[in-house]
Design a protein around this motif. Sequence first.
Motif, PDB file in Angstrom:
ATOM      1  N   ALA A 143       0.857  -1.177   0.000  1.00  0.00           N
ATOM      2  CA  ALA A 143       0.000   0.000   0.000  1.00  0.00           C
ATOM      3  C   ALA A 143       0.898   1.234   0.000  1.00  0.00           C
ATOM      4  CB  ALA A 143      -0.916  -0.006   1.214  1.00  0.00           C
ATOM      5  N   PHE A 144       0.378   2.338  -0.564  1.00  0.00           N
ATOM      6  CA  PHE A 144       1.297   3.423  -0.899  1.00  0.00           C
ATOM      7  C   PHE A 144       0.548   4.753  -0.946  1.00  0.00           C
ATOM      8  CE2 PHE A 144       2.697   5.974  -4.585  1.00  0.00           C
ATOM      9  CZ  PHE A 144       3.951   6.360  -4.154  1.00  0.00           C
ATOM     10  N   GLN A 145       1.248   5.822  -0.541  1.00  0.00           N
ATOM     11  CA  GLN A 145       0.673   7.162  -0.635  1.00  0.00           C
ATOM     12  C   GLN A 145       1.778   8.203  -0.618  1.00  0.00           C
ATOM     13  OE1 GLN A 145      -2.669   7.716   1.893  1.00  0.00           O
ATOM     14  NE2 GLN A 145      -2.908   9.897   1.463  1.00  0.00           N
ATOM     15  N   LEU A 146       1.635   9.233  -1.474  1.00  0.00           N
ATOM     16  CA  LEU A 146       2.590  10.335  -1.517  1.00  0.00           C
ATOM     17  C   LEU A 146       2.271  11.354  -0.436  1.00  0.00           C
ATOM     18  CD1 LEU A 146       2.878  10.996  -5.363  1.00  0.00           C
ATOM     19  CD2 LEU A 146       4.455   9.706  -3.916  1.00  0.00           C
ATOM     20  N   ASP A 147       3.335  12.007   0.046  1.00  0.00           N
ATOM     21  CA  ASP A 147       3.210  13.042   1.070  1.00  0.00           C
ATOM     22  C   ASP A 147       4.096  14.211   0.644  1.00  0.00           C
ATOM     23  OD1 ASP A 147       2.732  14.441   3.388  1.00  0.00           O
ATOM     24  OD2 ASP A 147       3.939  13.143   4.676  1.00  0.00           O
ATOM     25  N   PRO A 148       3.680  14.936  -0.411  1.00  0.00           N
ATOM     26  CA  PRO A 148       4.571  15.948  -1.007  1.00  0.00           C
ATOM     27  C   PRO A 148       4.723  17.165  -0.119  1.00  0.00           C
ATOM     28  CG  PRO A 148       2.411  16.034  -2.026  1.00  0.00           C
ATOM     29  CD  PRO A 148       2.400  14.829  -1.115  1.00  0.00           C
ATOM     30  N   PRO A 149       5.800  17.947  -0.338  1.00  0.00           N
ATOM     31  CA  PRO A 149       6.005  19.172   0.441  1.00  0.00           C
ATOM     32  C   PRO A 149       4.961  20.217   0.087  1.00  0.00           C
ATOM     33  CG  PRO A 149       7.623  19.015  -1.313  1.00  0.00           C
ATOM     34  CD  PRO A 149       6.886  17.719  -1.300  1.00  0.00           C
ATOM     35  N   GLN A 150       4.652  21.074   1.048  1.00  0.00           N
ATOM     36  CA  GLN A 150       3.691  22.138   0.794  1.00  0.00           C
ATOM     37  C   GLN A 150       4.267  23.202  -0.123  1.00  0.00           C
ATOM     38  OE1 GLN A 150       2.697  23.472   4.737  1.00  0.00           O
ATOM     39  NE2 GLN A 150       1.089  21.936   5.000  1.00  0.00           N
ATOM     40  N   ASP A 151       5.545  23.482   0.005  1.00  0.00           N
ATOM     41  CA  ASP A 151       6.187  24.469  -0.848  1.00  0.00           C
ATOM     42  C   ASP A 151       7.665  24.131  -0.922  1.00  0.00           C
ATOM     43  OD1 ASP A 151       7.539  25.642   1.455  1.00  0.00           O
ATOM     44  OD2 ASP A 151       5.589  26.534   1.948  1.00  0.00           O
ATOM     45  N   ALA A 152       8.411  24.985  -1.609  1.00  0.00           N
ATOM     46  CA  ALA A 152       9.829  24.695  -1.846  1.00  0.00           C
ATOM     47  C   ALA A 152      10.673  24.795  -0.593  1.00  0.00           C
ATOM     48  CB  ALA A 152      10.369  25.656  -2.911  1.00  0.00           C
TER      49      ALA A 152
END
Length: 964
Positions: free
Chosen positions: A40-49
Motif C-alpha cells: 500500500a502506498f501514498q505520496l506526502d509531497p512538500p507544501q512548498d519549496a
Amino acid sequence: MKRMFVRLVVVLGLVVCAQAQPFGSKLRAELQIDLSGRWAFQLDPPQDALRQNDTGVSERWFDKTPAQSIKLPGSLQEQGYGEKPSAKTKWTSRIGMKLLDDPRFAEYIYGDDFKCPFWLTPDRHYVGKAWYQRQVTIPKDWQDKRIVLYLERPHWKTSVWVDDKHVGSYDSLGTSHEYDLTNFLKPGSTHSLTICVDNSYVIPVGKDAHSISDQTQSNWNGITGKILLKADSEIWIDDVQVFPMPLRLATQVGAAGDVVNKRMKVDVQLGNSTGRAGQGILTVSAESFNTAKQHKVSAKAVPIEWNKDSGSVSFEYDMGDNCLLWDEYQPTLYRLTLLLKGEGVKSVKDVQFGMRELGIQDKQFTINGRKIFLRGTLECCIFPQHGYPPTDIDEWKHIIGIAKAHGLNHFRFHSWCPPEAAFAAADQLGFYLQVEGSCWAGFGDGTALDKWIYEEIDRMIKAYGNHPSFCFFSPSNEPSGKNREQFLGQLLQSLKQRDNRRFYVAGAGWPQIKENQYSIEHAVRLQRWKTLKFDQPPQTFDDYREHVNARPIPVVGHEIGQWCVYPDLDEDKYYTGVLKAKNIEIFRDKLQKAGMDHLARQFLMAGGKFQTLLYKQEIETALRTPNFAGFQLLDLHDFPGQGTAPVGVLNALWQSKGYVTAKQYRRFCNDVVPLARMKKRIFTGDSSFEAVIDVANYSAEDLSNVQLSWKITKDDGSQIKTGIFNVPSVPTGGLTRVGSIEYSLSDIKESARLNLEINLVGLPYANDWDFWVYPATLPSIDTNDIYIARGLDEQITTKLDSGAKVLLLVPRSRGIDALGSFQPIFWNRITFPRKKVHTIGFLCDPNHPALAKFPTDFHASWQWQDLLDNSQPLVMDKLPKEIKPILQPIDDWNNCRKLGLLFEAAVGAGKMLICSIDINTDLERRVTARQLRYSLLAYMASDRFVPEAKLTFGQVKSLFQEMK
C-alpha cells in the motif's frame, strides 16, 4: 534493457553467491521473509519549496491503510507516480540551473512537451516523502529471536513504524538500512509495517553528487534490491572484518609474487540483546569457491565471551601453504564461515574475501608485490532505464565486462557508493574499485555533513570492507570548504589507523594534503600539460615524468579526456525506461531546422574518429610516463547530464557508437602496449623518420624472448620498410626500452600519409601511428590566371568580372566564437560557455580534387593541428544550400551553424575558392600550411576547377559581416 532482480541468499546484509552452498545456508533460508511484492502506498509531497509537509506524521498515516498500491523493490517514478516535469520542476542539481533560462531552449522548456536539454528527462519527477505499508505475519518459531528489517538500497532517508510505534530513522546513501524490530514484533502475530521514504535534500552532500542528483541516476524515491525480515539468535555475529596480513615478512622479502606469509587477522563483533553475559565457541572455516583449483582451510575453534551488551574477539587464521591470492588475473575468492555456539545461542555468518596485499613501490601501486597500472574510467551512476543502479551481480558483470573488453581494470565511482552487487561482481572479475563517500561538497564548515560523513564511512567499511576489489577510497569528488584540509586530514588519519586494506585520498582532484596516500590530479592530462597542449607541434614523445617525480606519492590522472563527439541523434530510441533522451530530440530538431540533419551520422563518425585519436594520445602519454600510477577517464561512456557531455566512445547505455571497436581500443589501452616515441609527426622528404620504441608491460608476468616486428606502410597497404627487434625480457611493472627506428624519407617524392605499426609476434598486442611526409621543395605552378586576395579588396570584383580565378584568403577575427581550433569542445559549451572552442574537428570529402596533394581522412587528424589552430570558421547559414563546404567544421550541437573553412563557387563571370585557414604566413616553418596552399593552387590551375554552385559578390561580402 530489462533488469532482472535475482534473489540471493542474504545473512545480515552480506550477499552469499548462488553457486556456493556454505555451511548454515539452509538455516538462513528458513529465517528470512521476503517482503518484495505489492505494498500500500501514498505520496506526502512538500507544501512548498521551503517547508516539508509532515501530513503523514501529523495525520498518523502509519496507523491507516494508504489508498494506492505499488510494487517493491522499485521506484515510485518508474511506476508512474509523481508530476510530469516542466519549467517549474524543482530539480536536485546545482550545475545547469541557470541554464533553464537560456533563450536557445525556451521553446523546449516552456512548451507543452517539456524537454530538458541539460540532462535526461524523467517521465515523472517527485521530491518528498512517500509512505509504503504492508502486513507481515511473524512465524511462531521466531520466538526468542532477534528480528531485523533489511532494506538493501533505499533512497534516501527512511523512517519505520510497526503498527503505531515509531522504530527509528536511517539516512545512509551507500549502504543498506537495517532496523531491529525485535521489541516491536510478536511471533505468531500479524503486524502493520510502514516505511516512509524521503528523497529530499536530507544532508548537504552536494546537489550535484551523483548519489542524489538529477544529473545522472535521477533523484528517485523508493527501495531497490532485497527487502527482508531476518531472524537470528539474540546473541549474534554482528560484524566480521578480515585483514590479510602482510604477505611478505620484513625479513623475508622475495620477488614479486613470492609470498612467504599467508595469514589473516579476523575481527569479530557480537551483538547481545539479552542483557546477559556469557561465553561460547566460534568455529571458523574457509574455502575457495570460484576457481577450478579448490582450497579448503582447516577449521579453527576460538573461545569468545560477551558482556550484557556485546562481545568481540580478534585472532589470526593461518590460510596454509596452498592459499590462493586475488588480483585482476587470478581473482580467487574465499568464503569464511563462522558458527557461534553457546548456551541457547546459535548464529552463523558468511564473509566473502580475497587474499591480497596492496602496496606502493616507486610511486606505483602494487598488488601482492607486483606493480599495477590503473586503467580506469568513472562510473557516475548513469542508469537511464530505471533511474537507479542495479542490485544484481549479472548486470554489474555485464558492465565491468565491457570495461575490461576495452582494456580497463578500474572503476572510480564518482561521488557515490555502488550496491553490494558491484563489489561482488568486481571481486569475481578481478577489477579494482575506488569508492567515494557519496559527496561532492564542502567539509569542515560545521554542517550536518561533517558528522554524517564519519558515520557513512563506518557503515561502508562494515558493509563492503572485506571485498578485495575495494582498493581505494575518497570521501568526495573535488571537495570544497574553508577548513577542508584540516577536516579531511583528520578523517584520513583516522581511516589509515583503522583499516589498512585500501589506500585513501582526501578528494578526487584535490586537495593535495600530506595525509593523502596517493593523489588524483588534473595537471596530468593533455589540456593542461605544457608540452602536450595543442599550441605545440604534434608528437608522441613527451610525458608527465616531471610532475610525477616532484610528487612523493603515487599520482593518478584525474578525469582525463573529456573529449566531446557529436551526439548520436538516433540514440534516443534506446531509452525505453524511466529516463528519456529528450536532449537528443532537441539536438536533432535544431539540426533539422539548420538544414543539416542529413549530415548527422557523418558528424558523429567524423567527430568520433577524431575523438578516438585524442583518447589514444591521452592514454599513451600516461602509459609512457615512468612511475605513473594510472588514469581515470571521463569517460569510456557518455555523461548525459551537466549540459549533455557525449565524451565517451560508448553511449550512456554502454553501447558502441560504431566508430571504434573494443578490440581497436585495446591496441592503445591494455595491460601490454607497444609505444612509439616520436618527437614529431610531420616530416619533409629531406629528413629522416625517427622513433624510439618502448613496451609498457603491466601484465601478470614478465615476457621472455619477445620478438617485435615493425613496418612502415603507405595508405594502399604497401610496405616500404620493415624490421625486427629481439628482446630477451620485457619485465612486468613498467616500461622497457626496445630500440629505435631511423628511416630516410628521401624516397618519398609526393605528399603521403604513412603508418608505423608494431606487433609483438605471437602475442595479442599491437599498436600503430600515422605520420605525414611532404616534399621539401614543391614544383612550381602557373598561377598567372589566379588572383590571390588576402581579404576583400578593390581588385576582386574586377578580376571576377573578367572571368578570373580568385583564391580568397580570409583574415582572422577576434570574436570569442570566431577562432578556429584543433582542440575539440571540452565537456560542452552549455556548462562552460566562456571557453572559446566551439567545434569538433571537421567533415570533408578526402577525394575532392582540391585536397589531392594533401592526403587526409574525412575527419581531423594530427596533420591538421596547425591549420585548424590558425583558421577562421565562416558562418554559411545565409548562403544558398547548394554551397557545400569542402572542409566543414562541426559546430557545437547547441548552435548548429553551418560552418566552412574551404568552399568554392562561381561568382559572376569568375570562379572563387574561399579559404579561411592561414596558408599565407611563415610557410618555411609551417610545412602543412605550405602543402595545403600548394594543393589548392594546383587544383585551381587545373581544368577540374569548375564550381557549379553560384554566389553573388554581395553574398561573399556577407560572410565578413558574420565574423564581426
